[in-house]
Design a protein around this motif. Sequence first.
Motif, PDB file in Angstrom:
ATOM      1  N   LYS A  71       0.820  -1.216   0.000  1.00 35.80           N
ATOM      2  CA  LYS A  71       0.000   0.000   0.000  1.00 35.80           C
ATOM      3  C   LYS A  71       0.851   1.261   0.000  1.00 35.80           C
ATOM      4  O   LYS A  71       1.785   1.386   0.791  1.00 35.80           O
ATOM      5  N   ILE A  74      -1.970   7.126   2.046  1.00 36.14           N
ATOM      6  CA  ILE A  74      -3.315   7.627   1.755  1.00 36.14           C
ATOM      7  C   ILE A  74      -3.465   8.990   2.424  1.00 36.14           C
ATOM      8  O   ILE A  74      -3.014   9.173   3.555  1.00 36.14           O
ATOM      9  N   ASN A  86      -5.957   3.285   7.500  1.00 34.92           N
ATOM     10  CA  ASN A  86      -5.026   2.422   8.232  1.00 34.92           C
ATOM     11  C   ASN A  86      -5.638   1.843   9.490  1.00 34.92           C
ATOM     12  O   ASN A  86      -5.519   0.655   9.763  1.00 34.92           O
ATOM     13  N   GLU A 262       3.799  -1.087   3.971  1.00 33.32           N
ATOM     14  CA  GLU A 262       3.759   0.297   3.479  1.00 33.32           C
ATOM     15  C   GLU A 262       4.979   1.077   3.941  1.00 33.32           C
ATOM     16  O   GLU A 262       5.686   0.653   4.863  1.00 33.32           O
ATOM     17  N   HIS A 265       6.258   7.014   5.753  1.00 30.29           N
ATOM     18  CA  HIS A 265       5.854   8.407   5.519  1.00 30.29           C
ATOM     19  C   HIS A 265       4.435   8.512   4.957  1.00 30.29           C
ATOM     20  O   HIS A 265       3.819   7.504   4.608  1.00 30.29           O
ATOM     21  N   GLY A 266       3.953   9.759   4.845  1.00 34.90           N
ATOM     22  CA  GLY A 266       2.614  10.012   4.324  1.00 34.90           C
ATOM     23  C   GLY A 266       2.617  10.307   2.831  1.00 34.90           C
ATOM     24  O   GLY A 266       3.614  10.041   2.134  1.00 34.90           O
ATOM     25  N   SER A 267       1.510  10.897   2.357  1.00 31.56           N
ATOM     26  CA  SER A 267       1.310  11.058   0.912  1.00 31.56           C
ATOM     27  C   SER A 267       1.999  12.293   0.335  1.00 31.56           C
ATOM     28  O   SER A 267       1.917  12.528  -0.872  1.00 31.56           O
ATOM     29  N   ALA A 268       2.659  13.076   1.193  1.00 31.90           N
ATOM     30  CA  ALA A 268       3.477  14.226   0.770  1.00 31.90           C
ATOM     31  C   ALA A 268       2.818  15.058  -0.330  1.00 31.90           C
ATOM     32  O   ALA A 268       3.382  15.212  -1.421  1.00 31.90           O
ATOM     33  N   ASP A 270       2.730  18.048  -0.826  1.00 29.78           N
ATOM     34  CA  ASP A 270       3.529  19.211  -1.257  1.00 29.78           C
ATOM     35  C   ASP A 270       4.430  18.899  -2.454  1.00 29.78           C
ATOM     36  O   ASP A 270       4.817  19.799  -3.187  1.00 29.78           O
ATOM     37  N   ASN A 278      11.089  10.140  -2.969  1.00 26.48           N
ATOM     38  CA  ASN A 278      11.996   9.015  -2.733  1.00 26.48           C
ATOM     39  C   ASN A 278      11.160   7.732  -2.577  1.00 26.48           C
ATOM     40  O   ASN A 278      10.354   7.634  -1.648  1.00 26.48           O
TER      41      ASN A 278
END
Length: 484
Positions: A71, A74, A86, A262, A265-268, A270, A278
């Motif tokens: 995954k 999100i 989650n 997964e 980190h999150g969905s970034a 920005d 990355n």
Amino acid sequence: MCANKVKISVAKGDGIGPEIMAATLEVLQAAGAALEYEYVELGEQVFKRGIMNGIDPAAWESIRTNRLLLKSPITTPQGGGYKSVNVTMRKAFGQFANVRPVRTFDGFVPSKHQGVDMVIVRENEESLYAGIEYRQTRDTCHGVKLVSRTGTELIVRYAFEYARANGRKRVTCLIKDNIMKITDGLFHQVFDLVGAEYPDLIKDSMIVDIGMARVADTPEKFDVIVTENLYGDIVSDIASQVAGSVGLAGSMNLGEGCAMFEAVHGSAPDIAGKGIANPSGLINAAVLMLYHIGQGEVAAKIGNALLYTLEAGQHTGDIAVDKAKALSTSQFGQAVIGNLGKAPSKLKAFSTGSGKAVKMPSAQATTQSSRTKALVGVDVFIDAAHAKALELGAKVNMASVPALKLDLLSSRGLAMFDPKQPTKAPETEAVTDLWACRFSGENISNHDVRQVLANLEGLGIEWVKTENLYTFDGMAGFSGRHGG
Ligand code: NAD
């Protein structure tokens, strides 16, 4: 060949999700992972269709059948009753273990500490993080800290099994049982009991506050950490942050129903759509998945190619020292593919056996037998704003019945009125509206409790909640008074 392929559900996620997933799947393909993909929809688009948990009905079916989910992150919309995908997945599929390896890439990726190589095993379904909360009065809310022997045994046993299977030496338990003697006390007790079955491993425990301080100060000294849900949430972020590997780390959620892999980190949002994210966190999650399903050779091949790529200074912008030379997401994926078959020269390499899958434990009821349980009282919570302790205590005392007598009136865990000293005022009056009235007795039943409640109602006192008080093999299953 096709017959040996393992079918997994794949969610491309939101924000940078589709970009990092594309790079990850290319690496898996090039490395020869025996996988077959079933794409499922989770996240923003599903929320927009009014499905509040963000999980498409077809996705449930796929995940339930395949029992494996890779995954991407999100985006959870703010407010409006939307549920975290989650948390829903963890609960629905009984994913009791959250496993997060944290390491540094010394000399190649900047970090505050060197030599960090720990694994955090976090209980995933219980503790305060279960989010069971109530508001009973205008002024006061309650959160339930739920700790079960069965849930604790599952996570603790998993941690020991993981440590043993992966050549780890030490398992450290983080708890706060000097204060929460019953809930955290149970976690600690089960850790000690189960730990006795693993004489080959070093076991220690730390009070969670000093434990977290040490994780921040000397993370290189930790090996495997096992802890409750909320503590695990916090300590894994501290560990990732001080190791500098938030963008590089993968994690897995494991349980009976399905396993979910997964990036940390999150969905970034920005940097979404810019092609600069990355993909290492998701690639590392895929490596964990390959180990989990027994494809350790491909896992090690990808893990080592990733380490070689980092050593070679082929970096995405988030970790590149020379930003002008930073690779895009897909260029980084291609670099890893180009390095398949190579091994790192300095960083600790993966082997076929590292990250070994652990057989899912079942709770074996460590000390369930011969337990006697006796009802010895009740805490009745009442809503009484602006009440004075002595006046309220005298009134509540009138609700006592022969079998069940008022023992204590308290506010926020502090004794405020003792019927044996009815004129002794507390140091300070209560500032909140929720009071606990403790009635105690011997050989009592719920019938006596109901009589007390009826008496309180007759006195015009509003009771809002009750907690029965039990002893187990003569030991109190409730906290004592403070300050009385
Ligand atoms: P985030 O991790 O998405 O971003 C934090 C910072 O790190 C940003 O500056 C971002 O650009 C950078 N970053 C993150 N991953 C990167 C990568 N792979 N490459 C380069 N830079 C990267 O955290 P956030 O901003 O707090 O959350 C954004 C959204 O993600 C929120 O909607 C949140 O709910 C969600 N989220 C999802 C998950 C998950 O699905 N597992 C986990 C955490 C957050």
